[in-house]
Design an enzyme around this catalytic site. Structure first.
Site, PDB file in Angstrom:
ATOM      1  N   GLN A 157       0.827  -1.235   0.067  1.00 40.16           N
ATOM      2  CA  GLN A 157      -0.145   0.125   0.004  1.00 40.16           C
ATOM      3  C   GLN A 157       0.872   1.213  -0.134  1.00 40.16           C
ATOM      4  OE1 GLN A 157      -2.259  -2.050   3.524  1.00 40.16           O
ATOM      5  NE2 GLN A 157      -3.485  -0.066   3.002  1.00 40.16           N
ATOM      6  N   GLU A 164       0.540  -1.770   4.651  1.00 47.61           N
ATOM      7  CA  GLU A 164       0.876  -0.340   4.864  1.00 47.61           C
ATOM      8  C   GLU A 164       2.290  -0.462   5.317  1.00 47.61           C
ATOM      9  OE1 GLU A 164      -2.020   2.115   6.818  1.00 47.61           O
ATOM     10  OE2 GLU A 164      -0.404   3.713   7.244  1.00 47.61           O
ATOM     11  N   PHE A 204      -5.950  -4.485   3.096  1.00 50.28           N
ATOM     12  CA  PHE A 204      -6.534  -4.160   4.487  1.00 50.28           C
ATOM     13  C   PHE A 204      -5.847  -3.393   5.444  1.00 50.28           C
ATOM     14  CE2 PHE A 204      -8.691  -7.851   2.421  1.00 50.28           C
ATOM     15  CZ  PHE A 204      -9.826  -7.399   1.696  1.00 50.28           C
ATOM     16  N   GLU A 225     -13.054   2.312   4.841  1.00 43.38           N
ATOM     17  CA  GLU A 225     -13.067   1.725   6.224  1.00 43.38           C
ATOM     18  C   GLU A 225     -14.311   1.881   7.122  1.00 43.38           C
ATOM     19  OE1 GLU A 225      -9.603   4.365   6.939  1.00 43.38           O
ATOM     20  OE2 GLU A 225      -8.826   2.528   8.050  1.00 43.38           O
ATOM     21  N   ARG A 237      -6.386   7.153  16.703  1.00 41.80           N
ATOM     22  CA  ARG A 237      -7.807   7.092  16.116  1.00 41.80           C
ATOM     23  C   ARG A 237      -8.549   6.266  17.253  1.00 41.80           C
ATOM     24  NH1 ARG A 237     -10.016   7.918  11.275  1.00 41.80           N
ATOM     25  NH2 ARG A 237      -8.247   8.695  10.265  1.00 41.80           N
ATOM     26  N   ALA A 244      -6.310   4.983   5.265  1.00 41.30           N
ATOM     27  CA  ALA A 244      -7.212   6.107   6.054  1.00 41.30           C
ATOM     28  C   ALA A 244      -8.153   6.323   5.129  1.00 41.30           C
ATOM     29  CB  ALA A 244      -6.230   7.323   6.285  1.00 41.30           C
TER      30      ALA A 244
END
Ligand code: MTE
Ligand code: HPA
Ligand code: MOS
Length: 765
Positions: A203, A238, A234, A719, A316, A517
């Protein structure tokens, strides 16, 4: 007129829909291996915590096909693959083993089987240490991976003391394996003079580039990272993709030959990070009307052995702990604990899904104590009501929209009739129970790290009028590429078929952010829009000069440029521009406006806007076995003016089922020695096609208000809908008539909860 031919906003298929089905879509393992390609395999630790005294590689070195064995001493650059650079995270454990399955070395051989056999033959000499395997144990030791992130608003002690009623609670949720269909993989191909091309399933191509360069000790301009698509990510690709690619890069540099590193499912599950499990403890003060006056909570996340992306995840979780509710006095204490497990990482929602569970547990308990429904208590505390509309960190929520998505979901499900039907069902079935649950979401869109909210694009128009599009976003199945192509087609007023989608590459667009994000289409859509609009304006100017009109009169629609009675097919205009020596290529850049955040005070407006959604779920539970299924789900999701309603619908359905899997059936299980025992689909249960709710109605919010300057007034979708599955947790609690229910709510856990409710918990265990 433009309304008639709009490409942006059309429900078009994913650009690879057909080739995904036929098998023609190429993933990295489908790329023809260059002659002489070698294969690599990781040597993994067999203990969870130990001092590493040495690696014996002699047997391996003598094995047929083995070309090289590379350990921490063989890195030309740093043994550090941390996404944040500091504190370091080793590619290969050097002195201490910190989790079972940790990478210790890499074996490179002529075949994959030989590499795997070679890796198994490496012997580690270790001095075992006691592993820390639970959040509680780490809390007791005070073993944190970072300073606590404590969000405060109002005087929580005073508000708790003054509240007419008080309650406390504790619960937990588990981690989640990404279970992307294509596992972690990289094909590293050395070029001349130290150049390296990495085909990585990532990603974050730019981070792969940076980390490979760091491990190799070379400049970034030697490393090109390319990715056409991932077979799912997913969040699992990342940061984890970076070290996998760095290992392949190291082997390619060392041997001078192409090297492929593809992790088997088992190795992938053993070595890569997952969603963070959380432990929650809270105390709430409320009044007789169900108004929550004070909330003091601990959110304790299992970070695993190193930091990775945990600061962003806890940010978050903390900022989403109140979700769509407003509470005047709060303290949300977010902690990331160090344990001897895989290093937990990004997973769809990035701490948000865990964070939003907190207020739902509080709502259920308050409802139980007051004899109200959770729906009434939640609505009593919606932001925009008596307690104001501001989050504890100072950003305003849209109270009207919160109420609207909720009332539309309620109407869609036929809530009152469903409730009556469930009660009739329960009255007539001796051992089956139906339950209903709901959920309302406000999810902030933007990267928590402000500098990441930027994107670039590169657009070429060729002299035949065909368009080549490249941008920094990556495709993982979510439909980003088709959406951005729709934006570009819209700007040029041409059909989508004129826009060629191309692989993401650090050589085309540099210094990119990860596609994460949920911001992929927001950021890259605008960047591509800027590039396309710049070229279109040059073309308009050329046409205007030629026709003797003002450039503002030139419009692009239906494959033509037009002004008054003048018309030129788009390709003819491109050829004309080329002859006129007008540049038909440019870059585009975008940064999200207006974000600000004070990381010390934890105050500001970190999100460009919020994504709102609401859900209702119906479940049926077998109280003899604990088995359960979701018999109905009704979702309303605000996608703004969707760029592609077909893609968005798929995102919502998939995210909901993935969320349901996390909350109800996917259970990671470590044994007492810290060995992960759930290493494949036989022991780790992901939802299957039969777990999809029997009745599954999804609506994109109609006439969604679009208050932020998003691309064509669309909103992110990747998301948020995962969190709508929280309704299933609430429905299960409703079915068994309990207020506390740990997750994942597997049949075993549900049976125990049912037993506890009847006071027969002991016997059931
Ligand atoms: N959809 C598919 N099919 N595969 C994926 O890997 N990742 C999700 C979501 N949807 C994912 C997906 C995650 S975690 C994010 S952050 C977003 O897609 C990223 O893409 P976007 O920003 O373009 O929505
Ligand atoms: N989501 C996903 N990845 C991220 C984020 C985020 O908010 N911040 C930094 N990396
Ligand atoms: Mo998604 S967890 O932000 O990659």
């Amino acid at each position: 007129m433009p309304g008639l031919t709009r490409v942006a906003g059309a429900a078009l298929p994913h650009d690879s829909a057909l080739t995904h089905c036929t098998g023609d879509a190429r993933f990295i393992d489908d790329i023809a291996e260059p002659p002489g390609t070698l294969h690599a395999a990781l040597v993994l630790s067999e203990v969870a915590h130990a001092r590493l005294l040495g690696l014996d590689m002699t047997a391996t070195r003598g094995m047929a096909g083995v070309v090289a064995v590379l350990g921490p001493g063989d890195l030309p650059g740093e043994n550090n693959v941390s996404p944040a650079h500091k504190p370091g995270e080793p590619l290969f454990a050097a002195t201490e083993i910190l989790h079972w399955g940790q990478a210790l070395a890499l074996v490179v051989a002529t075949t994959r089987d030989a590499a795997i056999a070679g890796a198994k033959a490496v012997r580690a000499t270790v001095e075992p240490l006691a592993p820390v395997l639970s959040i509680e144990a780490a809390l007791a030791r005070g073993d944190l991976l970072m300073e606590p992130m404590v969000l405060r608003d109002g005087d929580v002690e005073a508000a708790l003391a003054a509240a007419p009623h008080r309650l406390e609670g504790a619960f937990r949720c588990g981690g989640q394996e990404h279970f992307y269909l294509e596992g972690q993989i990289c094909l590293a191909v050395p070029g001349e003079d130290g150049d390296l091309l990495l085909h990585a399933s990532t990603q974050h191509p730019t981070e792969v580039q940076h980390i490979a360069a760091r491990v190799l000790g070379c400049d970034c301009n030697r490393v090109t990272v390319q990715v056409r698509r991932m077979g799912g990510a997913f969040g699992g690709k990342e940061s984890n993709a970076s070290w996998v690619a760095a290992a392949a890069a190291l082997a390619a540099r060392h041997t001078g030959r192409p090297v492929k590193l593809r992790l088997s499912r088992r190795v992938d599950m053993a070595v890569t990070g997952k969603r963070h499990p959380f432990l929650f403890r809270w105390q709430a003060g409320f009044d007789a009307t169900g108004c929550i006056l004070a909330l003091d909570a601990l959110l304790a996340a299992d970070g695993g052995h190193v930091l990775d992306l945990s600061p962003g995840v806890i940010f978050r979780a903390v900022t989403h702990a109140l979700n769509a509710l407003a509470v005047p006095a709060v303290r949300i204490d977010g902690r990331v604990l160090r344990t001897n497990t895989v290093s937990n990482t990004a997973f769809r929602g990035f701490g948000g899904p865990q964070g939003v569970l907190l207020s739902e547990d509080v709502v259920r308990q308050v409802a139980g104590a007051l004899g109200m429904t959770p729906e009434a208590v939640r609505a009593r505390n919606f932001a925009g009501g008596g307690n104001g509309a501001t989050t504890p960190y100072g950003q305003a929520l849209d109270g009207a929209l919160i109420r609207r998505v909720w009332s539309e979901a309620e109407a869609l499900s036929g809530w009152a009739e469903r409730r009556a039907a469930a009660e009739r069902f329960n009255a007539s079935h001796p051992w089956k129970r139906r339950g209903l649950g709901s959920f309302v979401l406000a999810f902030g869109i933007s990267f928590g790290v402000q500098s990441m909210n930027q994107a670039g694009a590169l657009v070429h128009v060729y002299a035949d009028g065909s368009i080549r599009l490249n941008h920094g976003g990556t495709e993982m199945g979510q439909g980003l590429f088709v959406k951005v192509a729709q934006v570009v087609a819209e700007v040029f007023g041409v059909p989508l078929s004129r826009v060629r989608i191309t692989a993401t590459s650090t050589a085309e667009v540099p210094n990119t952010s990860p596609t994460a994000a949920s911001t992929g289409s927001d950021l890259n859509g605008w960047a591509a829009h800027h590039a396309a609009a710049a070229i279109r304006d040059r073309m308009a100017q050329a046409a205007a000069t030629h026709w003797g009109v003002d450039a503002s009169e030139v419009a692009f629609a239906e494959g033509e440029a037009r002004a008054g009675n003048h018309r030129l097919e788009f390709g003819e205009l491109a050829a004309f521009c080329h002859r006129q020596r007008v540049s038909l290529s440019t870059t585009g850049f975008y940064r999200t406006p207006g974000l600000h955040w004070d990381p010390v005070a934890l105050r500001g407006e970190p999100f460009f806007y919020f994504s709102y959604g609401a859900s209702i779920a119906e479940v049926e539970v077998d109280t003899l076995t604990g088995e359960h299924r979701c018999t109905g789900a009704w979702l309303v999701q605000d996608c703004g003016r969707s760029l592609n309603p077909a893609v968005d619908l798929g995102q919502i359905e998939g995210a909901f089922v993935q969320g349901m899997g996390w909350l109800t059936c996917e259970e990671l299980w470590w044994d007492a020695a810290g060995q992960l025992r759930t290493l494949g689909p036989s022991t780790y249960k992901i939802p299957g096609s039969r777990d999809v709710p029997e009745v599954f109605e999804v609506r994109l919010l109609a006439d969604a208000p679009a208050r932020a300057e998003t691309i064509f007034r669309s909103k992110a979708v990747g998301e948020p809908p995962l969190m709508l599955a929280t309704a299933v947790w609430n429905a299960l609690a409703d079915a068994v008539g309990t207020v506390t229910l740990d997750m994942p709510v597997t049949p075993e856990r549900l049976l125990l909860a049912w037993g506890e409710r009847d006071g027969i918990g002991e016997q059931r265990v």
